[in-house]
Design a protein around this motif. Structure first.
Motif, PDB file in Angstrom:
ATOM      1  N   VAL A 214     -15.272  -1.158  -9.446  1.00 43.24           N
ATOM      2  CA  VAL A 214     -13.959  -1.793  -9.597  1.00 43.24           C
ATOM      3  C   VAL A 214     -13.882  -3.011  -8.683  1.00 43.24           C
ATOM      4  CG1 VAL A 214     -11.466  -1.472  -9.478  1.00 43.24           C
ATOM      5  CG2 VAL A 214     -12.940   0.452 -10.098  1.00 43.24           C
ATOM      6  N   ARG A 215     -13.455  -4.123  -9.220  1.00 42.06           N
ATOM      7  CA  ARG A 215     -13.380  -5.346  -8.429  1.00 42.06           C
ATOM      8  C   ARG A 215     -12.493  -5.158  -7.204  1.00 42.06           C
ATOM      9  NH1 ARG A 215     -11.190 -10.478 -11.521  1.00 42.06           N
ATOM     10  NH2 ARG A 215      -9.282  -9.247 -11.334  1.00 42.06           N
ATOM     11  N   LYS A 216     -12.910  -5.692  -6.096  1.00 42.11           N
ATOM     12  CA  LYS A 216     -12.176  -5.563  -4.844  1.00 42.11           C
ATOM     13  C   LYS A 216     -10.745  -6.090  -4.996  1.00 42.11           C
ATOM     14  CE  LYS A 216     -12.387  -6.802   0.075  1.00 42.11           C
ATOM     15  NZ  LYS A 216     -13.167  -7.519   1.116  1.00 42.11           N
ATOM     16  N   GLY A 217      -9.794  -5.317  -4.493  1.00 38.47           N
ATOM     17  CA  GLY A 217      -8.392  -5.709  -4.548  1.00 38.47           C
ATOM     18  C   GLY A 217      -7.657  -5.243  -5.795  1.00 38.47           C
ATOM     19  N   THR A 218      -8.380  -4.691  -6.780  1.00 40.30           N
ATOM     20  CA  THR A 218      -7.755  -4.249  -8.033  1.00 40.30           C
ATOM     21  C   THR A 218      -7.175  -2.852  -7.858  1.00 40.30           C
ATOM     22  OG1 THR A 218      -9.358  -5.528  -9.317  1.00 40.30           O
ATOM     23  CG2 THR A 218      -8.150  -3.798 -10.481  1.00 40.30           C
ATOM     24  N   MET A 219      -5.976  -2.634  -8.390  1.00 41.50           N
ATOM     25  CA  MET A 219      -5.378  -1.303  -8.348  1.00 41.50           C
ATOM     26  C   MET A 219      -6.113  -0.397  -9.330  1.00 41.50           C
ATOM     27  SD  MET A 219      -3.091  -1.397  -6.043  1.00 41.50           S
ATOM     28  CE  MET A 219      -2.392   0.229  -6.344  1.00 41.50           C
ATOM     29  N   CYS A 220      -6.413   0.818  -8.886  1.00 40.36           N
ATOM     30  CA  CYS A 220      -7.143   1.759  -9.726  1.00 40.36           C
ATOM     31  C   CYS A 220      -6.701   3.182  -9.402  1.00 40.36           C
ATOM     32  CB  CYS A 220      -8.644   1.581  -9.553  1.00 40.36           C
ATOM     33  SG  CYS A 220      -9.230   1.834  -7.867  1.00 40.36           S
ATOM     34  N   TYR A 221      -7.333   4.138 -10.068  1.00 44.49           N
ATOM     35  CA  TYR A 221      -6.954   5.542  -9.917  1.00 44.49           C
ATOM     36  C   TYR A 221      -8.169   6.363  -9.511  1.00 44.49           C
ATOM     37  CZ  TYR A 221      -2.887   3.958 -12.501  1.00 44.49           C
ATOM     38  OH  TYR A 221      -1.762   3.266 -12.897  1.00 44.49           O
ATOM     39  N   ARG A 222      -7.919   7.351  -8.665  1.00 44.31           N
ATOM     40  CA  ARG A 222      -8.946   8.309  -8.295  1.00 44.31           C
ATOM     41  C   ARG A 222      -8.269   9.664  -8.140  1.00 44.31           C
ATOM     42  NH1 ARG A 222     -10.267   7.021  -1.897  1.00 44.31           N
ATOM     43  NH2 ARG A 222      -8.209   7.608  -1.088  1.00 44.31           N
ATOM     44  N   GLU A 223      -9.094  10.724  -8.041  1.00 48.03           N
ATOM     45  CA  GLU A 223      -8.517  12.051  -7.856  1.00 48.03           C
ATOM     46  C   GLU A 223      -7.760  12.105  -6.536  1.00 48.03           C
ATOM     47  OE1 GLU A 223     -10.535  15.742  -9.258  1.00 48.03           O
ATOM     48  OE2 GLU A 223     -12.303  14.437  -9.127  1.00 48.03           O
ATOM     49  N   ALA A 224      -6.669  12.838  -6.555  1.00 47.19           N
ATOM     50  CA  ALA A 224      -5.827  12.932  -5.361  1.00 47.19           C
ATOM     51  C   ALA A 224      -6.547  13.710  -4.275  1.00 47.19           C
ATOM     52  CB  ALA A 224      -4.509  13.606  -5.698  1.00 47.19           C
ATOM     53  N   GLY A 225      -6.342  13.267  -3.014  1.00 53.28           N
ATOM     54  CA  GLY A 225      -6.916  13.983  -1.879  1.00 53.28           C
ATOM     55  C   GLY A 225      -6.147  15.267  -1.614  1.00 53.28           C
ATOM     56  N   LYS A 226      -6.656  16.069  -0.697  1.00 51.65           N
ATOM     57  CA  LYS A 226      -6.051  17.368  -0.403  1.00 51.65           C
ATOM     58  C   LYS A 226      -5.105  17.310   0.780  1.00 51.65           C
ATOM     59  CE  LYS A 226      -9.914  19.997  -2.291  1.00 51.65           C
ATOM     60  NZ  LYS A 226     -10.945  21.041  -2.038  1.00 51.65           N
ATOM     61  N   GLU A 227      -4.964  16.136   1.392  1.00 46.63           N
ATOM     62  CA  GLU A 227      -4.101  16.053   2.564  1.00 46.63           C
ATOM     63  C   GLU A 227      -2.644  16.257   2.166  1.00 46.63           C
ATOM     64  OE1 GLU A 227      -4.823  11.924   0.966  1.00 46.63           O
ATOM     65  OE2 GLU A 227      -6.026  13.682   1.523  1.00 46.63           O
ATOM     66  N   GLN A 228      -1.881  16.853   3.050  1.00 51.50           N
ATOM     67  CA  GLN A 228      -0.472  17.133   2.802  1.00 51.50           C
ATOM     68  C   GLN A 228       0.351  15.877   3.041  1.00 51.50           C
ATOM     69  OE1 GLN A 228       0.768  20.029   1.630  1.00 51.50           O
ATOM     70  NE2 GLN A 228      -1.375  20.646   1.439  1.00 51.50           N
ATOM     71  N   PRO A 229       1.526  15.760   2.415  1.00 53.99           N
ATOM     72  CA  PRO A 229       2.375  14.601   2.648  1.00 53.99           C
ATOM     73  C   PRO A 229       2.767  14.473   4.114  1.00 53.99           C
ATOM     74  CG  PRO A 229       3.368  16.118   1.030  1.00 53.99           C
ATOM     75  CD  PRO A 229       2.071  16.703   1.461  1.00 53.99           C
ATOM     76  N   GLY A 230       2.871  13.230   4.597  1.00 53.62           N
ATOM     77  CA  GLY A 230       3.156  12.998   5.995  1.00 53.62           C
ATOM     78  C   GLY A 230       4.604  13.197   6.369  1.00 53.62           C
ATOM     79  N   GLY A 231       5.522  13.222   5.420  1.00 52.77           N
ATOM     80  CA  GLY A 231       6.925  13.387   5.748  1.00 52.77           C
ATOM     81  C   GLY A 231       7.755  13.587   4.510  1.00 52.77           C
ATOM     82  N   MET A 232       9.003  13.868   4.701  1.00 55.09           N
ATOM     83  CA  MET A 232       9.877  14.222   3.598  1.00 55.09           C
ATOM     84  C   MET A 232      10.021  13.097   2.596  1.00 55.09           C
ATOM     85  SD  MET A 232      13.784  15.583   3.777  1.00 55.09           S
ATOM     86  CE  MET A 232      14.709  15.982   2.294  1.00 55.09           C
ATOM     87  N   MET A 233      10.133  11.862   3.084  1.00 56.71           N
ATOM     88  CA  MET A 233      10.396  10.742   2.186  1.00 56.71           C
ATOM     89  C   MET A 233       9.130  10.196   1.535  1.00 56.71           C
ATOM     90  SD  MET A 233      13.556  10.591   2.172  1.00 56.71           S
ATOM     91  CE  MET A 233      13.760   9.113   1.198  1.00 56.71           C
ATOM     92  N   GLU A 234       7.965  10.585   2.020  1.00 53.12           N
ATOM     93  CA  GLU A 234       6.731   9.987   1.530  1.00 53.12           C
ATOM     94  C   GLU A 234       6.477  10.299   0.071  1.00 53.12           C
ATOM     95  OE1 GLU A 234       1.995  10.301   2.491  1.00 53.12           O
ATOM     96  OE2 GLU A 234       3.420  10.434   4.141  1.00 53.12           O
ATOM     97  N   GLY A 235       6.826  11.531  -0.341  1.00 54.04           N
ATOM     98  CA  GLY A 235       6.491  11.932  -1.707  1.00 54.04           C
ATOM     99  C   GLY A 235       7.591  11.710  -2.728  1.00 54.04           C
TER     100      GLY A 235
END
Length: 269
Positions: A214-235
């Motif tokens: 994927v060209r550098k700087g282009t928005m793309c999609y990947r599988e979601a990581g397993k880390e938990q959300p950092g705070g209430m408003m983040e998600g």
């Protein structure tokens, strides 16, 4: 001897550039001199033409209603539209349209923009995407099976590619399953919902590692990581919702009916 008569001059041949006569319309049906259709263009199939046989069998007022609904094409007409066009009351307009539905020349079509509203449409037309909702709707309802199948196909492409743009995902689906005819905007909608459901992440490519394709700087999609959300408003899903501008408390799209917002409210932070 009497003088010879000169032969009559042949009628002038019209120039190819000359416009057709005002009383000739190439799109008129052969049996109806009044009905016409717009020019479909050189590569498009001609649109349906109104039938003189049907018109001849209708009384004046039903004929007027049928003409108006037919002219509305794939957009259809509400009872309110018919009232405005004919001057009839709501009851009278419905009373003229419903027998045409029973006769099989009109049909009632659900309108996804307002589930309580029905549109009248000539049977020759298919509802536009604006009316039917397009790929992800069937008979005015969300087609959950079609959406689930599209999500599985998108996820399979992301798993195979590692990181991919919407165009790469769509091309992969077309290659692997040619019969799955998706438009790019529909796949983009599916990818957004998968991001909201945390099945995928929308990230900007670095051009290296898993992002090498994927060209550098282009928005793309990947599988979601397993880390938990950092705070209430983040998600909160509203920040990435593509329909946020249409969301109102009393509207068809509203926080009260949004499954993503309700799921977020139920999260244990």
């Amino acid at each position: 001897m009497p003088p010879r008569r000169r032969p009559a001059q042949p009628p002038p041949t019209p120039s190819p550039a000359s416009p057709p006569s005002a009383d000739v319309n190439p799109h008129l049906t052969t049996d109806d001199p009044e009905a016409s259709s717009p020019d479909p263009g050189p590569n498009a199939a001609p649109p349906p033409a109104i039938s003189a046989r049907i018109l001849a069998n209708l009384q004046p007022k039903p004929r007027e209603v049928y003409r108006l609904v037919f002219a509305s094409g794939s957009s259809g007409m509400t009872v309110k539209d018919l009232c405005a066009a004919t001057g009839l009351s709501s009851a009278a307009a419905s009373g003229q349209a419903r027998p045409l539905v029973r006769l099989g020349v009109l049909k009632e079509v659900p309108d996804v923009r307002n589930p309580r509203r029905k549109l009248y449409m000539a049977t020759e037309f298919r509802p536009s995407d604006e009316v039917s909702g397009g790929t992800w709707y069937h008979d005015g309802r969300v087609d959950a099976d079609a959406i689930a199948a599209a999500r599985r196909r998108c996820l399979a492409q992301v798993k195979r590619l590692g990181a991919a743009t919407a165009d790469m995902i769509l091309e992969g689906i077309k290659r692997d399953e040619p019969r799955a005819a998706y438009a790019r905007d529909k796949i983009a909608d599916i990818l957004r919902t998968m991001v909201l459901d945390k099945l995928l992440e929308e990230v900007r490519s670095t051009g290296e590692g898993e992002f090498a394709a994927v060209r550098k700087g282009t928005m793309c999609y990947r599988e979601a990581g397993k880390e938990q959300p950092g705070g209430m408003m983040e998600g909160i899903p509203c920040g990435v919702c593509p329909r946020i501008d249409e969301c109102t408390p009393e509207g068809v799209i509203s926080p009260g009916t949004c499954v993503y917002y309700q799921k977020w409210l139920q999260m244990d932070f």
